[in-house]
Design an enzyme around this catalytic site. Structure first.
Site, PDB file in Angstrom:
ATOM      1  N   HIS A 198       0.812  -1.220   0.000  1.00 45.26           N
ATOM      2  CA  HIS A 198       0.000   0.000   0.000  1.00 45.26           C
ATOM      3  C   HIS A 198       0.845   1.269   0.000  1.00 45.26           C
ATOM      4  O   HIS A 198       0.312   2.366  -0.044  1.00 45.26           O
ATOM      5  CB  HIS A 198      -0.914   0.026   1.228  1.00 45.26           C
ATOM      6  CG  HIS A 198      -0.159   0.228   2.509  1.00 45.26           C
ATOM      7  ND1 HIS A 198       0.483  -0.802   3.159  1.00 45.26           N
ATOM      8  CD2 HIS A 198       0.084   1.339   3.244  1.00 45.26           C
ATOM      9  CE1 HIS A 198       1.069  -0.345   4.243  1.00 45.26           C
ATOM     10  NE2 HIS A 198       0.860   0.960   4.320  1.00 45.26           N
TER      11      HIS A 198
HETATM   12  C1  UD1 Z   1      -2.011   5.405   5.861  1.00 46.44           C
HETATM   13  C2  UD1 Z   1      -0.723   5.970   6.456  1.00 46.44           C
HETATM   14  C3  UD1 Z   1       0.412   4.975   6.272  1.00 46.44           C
HETATM   15  C4  UD1 Z   1       0.026   3.620   6.868  1.00 46.44           C
HETATM   16  C5  UD1 Z   1      -1.302   3.161   6.282  1.00 46.44           C
HETATM   17  C6  UD1 Z   1      -1.756   1.904   6.978  1.00 46.44           C
HETATM   18  C7  UD1 Z   1      -0.334   8.396   6.402  1.00 46.44           C
HETATM   19  C8  UD1 Z   1       0.407   9.479   5.730  1.00 46.44           C
HETATM   20  N1  UD1 Z   1      -0.321   7.208   5.789  1.00 46.44           N
HETATM   21  O1  UD1 Z   1      -1.797   5.222   4.447  1.00 46.44           O
HETATM   22  O2  UD1 Z   1       1.578   5.431   6.944  1.00 46.44           O
HETATM   23  O3  UD1 Z   1       1.037   2.693   6.574  1.00 46.44           O
HETATM   24  O4  UD1 Z   1      -2.301   4.168   6.471  1.00 46.44           O
HETATM   25  O5  UD1 Z   1      -2.679   1.184   6.213  1.00 46.44           O
HETATM   26  O6  UD1 Z   1      -0.904   8.606   7.444  1.00 46.44           O
HETATM   27  N2  UD1 Z   1      -9.251   4.452   1.620  1.00 46.44           N
HETATM   28  C9  UD1 Z   1     -10.455   3.807   1.593  1.00 46.44           C
HETATM   29  N3  UD1 Z   1     -11.013   3.423   2.774  1.00 46.44           N
HETATM   30  C10 UD1 Z   1     -10.438   3.652   3.980  1.00 46.44           C
HETATM   31  C11 UD1 Z   1      -9.208   4.333   4.001  1.00 46.44           C
HETATM   32  C12 UD1 Z   1      -8.621   4.720   2.814  1.00 46.44           C
HETATM   33  O7  UD1 Z   1     -11.023   3.569   0.532  1.00 46.44           O
HETATM   34  O8  UD1 Z   1     -11.000   3.258   5.012  1.00 46.44           O
HETATM   35  C13 UD1 Z   1      -8.600   4.826   0.323  1.00 46.44           C
HETATM   36  C14 UD1 Z   1      -8.926   6.225  -0.154  1.00 46.44           C
HETATM   37  O9  UD1 Z   1      -9.014   6.190  -1.559  1.00 46.44           O
HETATM   38  C15 UD1 Z   1      -7.687   6.996   0.249  1.00 46.44           C
HETATM   39  C16 UD1 Z   1      -6.587   5.975   0.102  1.00 46.44           C
HETATM   40  O10 UD1 Z   1      -7.191   4.746   0.483  1.00 46.44           O
HETATM   41  O11 UD1 Z   1      -7.475   8.126  -0.556  1.00 46.44           O
HETATM   42  C17 UD1 Z   1      -5.377   6.247   0.983  1.00 46.44           C
HETATM   43  O12 UD1 Z   1      -5.754   6.361   2.355  1.00 46.44           O
HETATM   44  P1  UD1 Z   1      -4.911   7.262   3.380  1.00 46.44           P
HETATM   45  O13 UD1 Z   1      -5.508   7.133   4.728  1.00 46.44           O
HETATM   46  O14 UD1 Z   1      -4.705   8.624   2.854  1.00 46.44           O
HETATM   47  O15 UD1 Z   1      -3.485   6.605   3.366  1.00 46.44           O
HETATM   48  P2  UD1 Z   1      -3.017   5.089   3.447  1.00 46.44           P
HETATM   49  O16 UD1 Z   1      -2.444   4.712   2.135  1.00 46.44           O
HETATM   50  O17 UD1 Z   1      -4.096   4.248   4.017  1.00 46.44           O
HETATM   51  N1  UDP Z   2      -3.335  -6.607   8.559  1.00 46.89           N
HETATM   52  C1  UDP Z   2      -4.572  -7.228   8.790  1.00 46.89           C
HETATM   53  N2  UDP Z   2      -5.320  -7.591   7.708  1.00 46.89           N
HETATM   54  C2  UDP Z   2      -4.909  -7.414   6.425  1.00 46.89           C
HETATM   55  C3  UDP Z   2      -3.640  -6.806   6.202  1.00 46.89           C
HETATM   56  C4  UDP Z   2      -2.884  -6.398   7.297  1.00 46.89           C
HETATM   57  O1  UDP Z   2      -4.959  -7.433   9.937  1.00 46.89           O
HETATM   58  O2  UDP Z   2      -5.653  -7.768   5.496  1.00 46.89           O
HETATM   59  C5  UDP Z   2      -2.548  -6.143   9.717  1.00 46.89           C
HETATM   60  C6  UDP Z   2      -1.169  -6.730   9.853  1.00 46.89           C
HETATM   61  O3  UDP Z   2      -1.218  -7.915  10.625  1.00 46.89           O
HETATM   62  C7  UDP Z   2      -0.377  -5.627  10.535  1.00 46.89           C
HETATM   63  C8  UDP Z   2      -1.081  -4.347  10.111  1.00 46.89           C
HETATM   64  O4  UDP Z   2      -2.325  -4.764   9.531  1.00 46.89           O
HETATM   65  O5  UDP Z   2      -0.484  -5.724  11.947  1.00 46.89           O
HETATM   66  C9  UDP Z   2      -0.263  -3.597   9.099  1.00 46.89           C
HETATM   67  O6  UDP Z   2      -1.001  -2.538   8.600  1.00 46.89           O
HETATM   68  P1  UDP Z   2      -0.622  -1.781   7.272  1.00 46.89           P
HETATM   69  O7  UDP Z   2       0.186  -2.678   6.417  1.00 46.89           O
HETATM   70  O8  UDP Z   2      -1.883  -1.228   6.727  1.00 46.89           O
HETATM   71  O9  UDP Z   2       0.216  -0.536   7.803  1.00 46.89           O
HETATM   72  P2  UDP Z   2       1.765  -0.298   8.165  1.00 46.89           P
HETATM   73  O10 UDP Z   2       2.163  -1.290   9.184  1.00 46.89           O
HETATM   74  O11 UDP Z   2       2.556  -0.407   6.897  1.00 46.89           O
HETATM   75  O12 UDP Z   2       1.789   1.103   8.656  1.00 46.89           O
END
Ligand code: UD1
Ligand code: UDP
Length: 440
Positions: free
Chosen positions: A209
């Site tokens: 992601h």
């Molecule tokens: C965010 C964090 C990242 C973390 C990740 C965990 C920041 C800068 N980024 O990234 O560090 O690793 O979360 O997963 O804080 N969206 C949905 N549904 C949701 C949430 C998001 O559809 O519930 C989609 C939207 O299109 C959105 C995109 O995902 O624009 C990105 O979501 P966003 O929360 O901005 O950043 P992440 O990539 O999730």
């Molecule tokens: N995770 C989960 N279900 C999924 C994918 C990830 O429970 O389908 C959990 C995983 O075990 C880990 C956390 O989500 O604890 C990681 O989140 P993510 O990769 O979104 O964020 P990051 O750690 O990179 O910030």
């Protein structure tokens, strides 16, 4: 004592759950603030359910948007809550926008900030996460740090050792607590049941992601190129909403989804995901949390990044950085699959993230600071005394604590030969070199 916890995304919910549990079990007042950055059921509510944490007291519902908009809305919402609730400390976790917003707002209200999972550095300022974690550290009062290596990052930036606590990572607490529950429960989620998951041979769990991968068509195409050739693997890909959107925008989603050995599913709840990862032959990921969970669960990880703020996993031997390089992904995946000795070495890499008691150590340290009045952030009234910055080679048997008392000093760095060490109170520094501030 009242503790406010700010969280907003899937990994923050998972990693703060053990601390929330600990706060509740000790009968400490808790205010739980959800920023609403993640809002899909599969990215938020399901984790409150699986990890059995209470519903948030406040949800700011910021939703998705640009960094400025998202962070700005969070700051406004968090400020209003903190002005009403007046907690003794605000805890933020990791490196998301919630960390930046929570830390800036709380510190300007003169509320102590505790940064959970502090000190990680990728040394890559193009990552929003690196900016968030560094900005948060500037404003924090207490730092809960997973490893000695991360603590040394903070010492090198000039932070006082007194406020640094090496606690391990709460992800180990979360893994250990929930894996047993998960095993008893079995695979119940529809998403997994529909996958004929009974055949757990050659499972490759994939998550990605990171903006630098999934928003870049070239990088994501290289990764898909490798996945196409890994036909002997049973690839399970719980897809992050961001990734689904960009793959669709690039016209790559159907191409990947049509591969018979690739199963794209919705994000999975924590209990099912722990079972899936623990039974995997290999984890291919750009996730931070998953790099830590892989080494905790003894599963080899290939990380789809060119740097990592979790270098301990690489030096321990459980994780290899492969970037988005198709050949590197294929070469290492084939080795893990076919070279037992190589795979066993990765599986047996020691876990650098502690014993699973990180939440306890964190809340112990907060309680101690509270009782000593160290969470009260007030303007100084003592006239600042001057100090000299010095260095010394220690000849006699003495600990960091002894040295500081004897010299009215604060040690910054300890060099044991060419190795830097964290100056814990009880570290014996005989034959070591120290840098320190000496007060008059
Ligand atoms: C965010 C964090 C990242 C973390 C990740 C965990 C920041 C800068 N980024 O990234 O560090 O690793 O979360 O997963 O804080 N969206 C949905 N549904 C949701 C949430 C998001 O559809 O519930 C989609 C939207 O299109 C959105 C995109 O995902 O624009 C990105 O979501 P966003 O929360 O901005 O950043 P992440 O990539 O999730
Ligand atoms: N995770 C989960 N279900 C999924 C994918 C990830 O429970 O389908 C959990 C995983 O075990 C880990 C956390 O989500 O604890 C990681 O989140 P993510 O990769 O979104 O964020 P990051 O750690 O990179 O910030």
């Amino acid at each position: 004592m009242k503790i406010a916890v700010v969280l907003g995304t899937r990994p923050e919910i998972i990693k703060m759950a053990p601390i929330i549990d600990e706060i509740i079990q000790r009968g400490i007042d808790l205010t739980l603030i959800h920023t609403g950055q993640h809002y899909d059921k599969e990215m938020s509510d399901n984790f409150f359910r699986d990890l059995e944490i209470p519903a948030p007291n406040y949800n700011i519902r910021v939703g998705s948007g640009s960094h400025g908009k998202q962070t700005g809305l969070m700051m406004k919402g968090i400020e209003e809550v903190l002005m009403d609730e007046k907690p003794d400390i605000v805890l933020v976790q990791g490196d998301t926008n919630a960390v930046l917003a929570g830390a800036l707002v709380a510190s300007k209200l003169h509320i102590a900030v505790g940064h959970v999972e502090a000190g990680l550095r990728s040394f890559d300022m193009t990552m929003p996460e690196e900016i968030n974690r560094m900005a948060c550290d500037v404003t924090s009062t207490m730092y809960f740090i997973p490893t000695e290596e991360s603590a040394i990052n903070l010492l090198a930036e000039g932070y006082s050792r007194k406020n640094l606590f090496i606690t391990g990572n709460t992800v180990v607490d979360a893994c250990f607590r929930h894996l047993e529950i998960a095993k008893k429960r079995g695979f119940e989620e529809e998403s997994l049941a529909s996958l004929n998951i009974d055949n757990m041979d050659n499972i490759l769990t994939l998550t990605m992601h990171r903006a630098e991968n999934v928003d870049d068509k070239n990088r994501v195409s290289n990764i898909i190129g490798a996945l196409k050739e890994l036909k002997e693997m049973n690839i399970i890909f719980p897809i992050h909403p961001r990734t689904k959107k960009t793959l669709q925008d690039f016209g790559l989603f159907d191409e990947l989804n049509d591969l018979s050995h690739v199963h794209i599913i919705k994000p999975v709840g924590y209990l099912d995901f722990l079972q899936l990862t623990s039974k995997s032959t290999l984890i291919l990921t750009d996730s931070g949390g998953l790099q830590e969970e892989a080494i905790t669960l003894n599963v080899p990880a290939l990380t789809l990044r060119y740097n990592t703020e979790r270098p301990e996993t690489v030096t321990a031997g459980g994780n290899i950085l492969v970037g988005s390089d198709k050949d590197a992904i294929l070469e290492n995946a084939e080795k893990i699959l076919n070279d037992k000795e190589f795979a066993d070495k990765m599986r047996n890499a020691p876990n650098p993230y502690g014993q699973g008691n990180s939440a306890k150590l964190t809340v112990d340290a907060i309680k101690d600071y509270y009782e000593k009045g160290l969470l009260n952030i007030t303007a100084p009234e003592d006239i600042m005394t001057s100090f000299k910055r010095k260095m010394a080679l220690i000849k006699e048997d003495m600990t960091v604590g002894d040295f500081e008392k004897k010299n009215n000093a604060l040690i910054h760095m300890v060099f044991d030969g060419d190795k830097m060490r964290f100056p814990a109170d009880d570290l014996n520094i005989k034959e070591m070199c120290v840098t320190y501030d000496e007060y008059e």
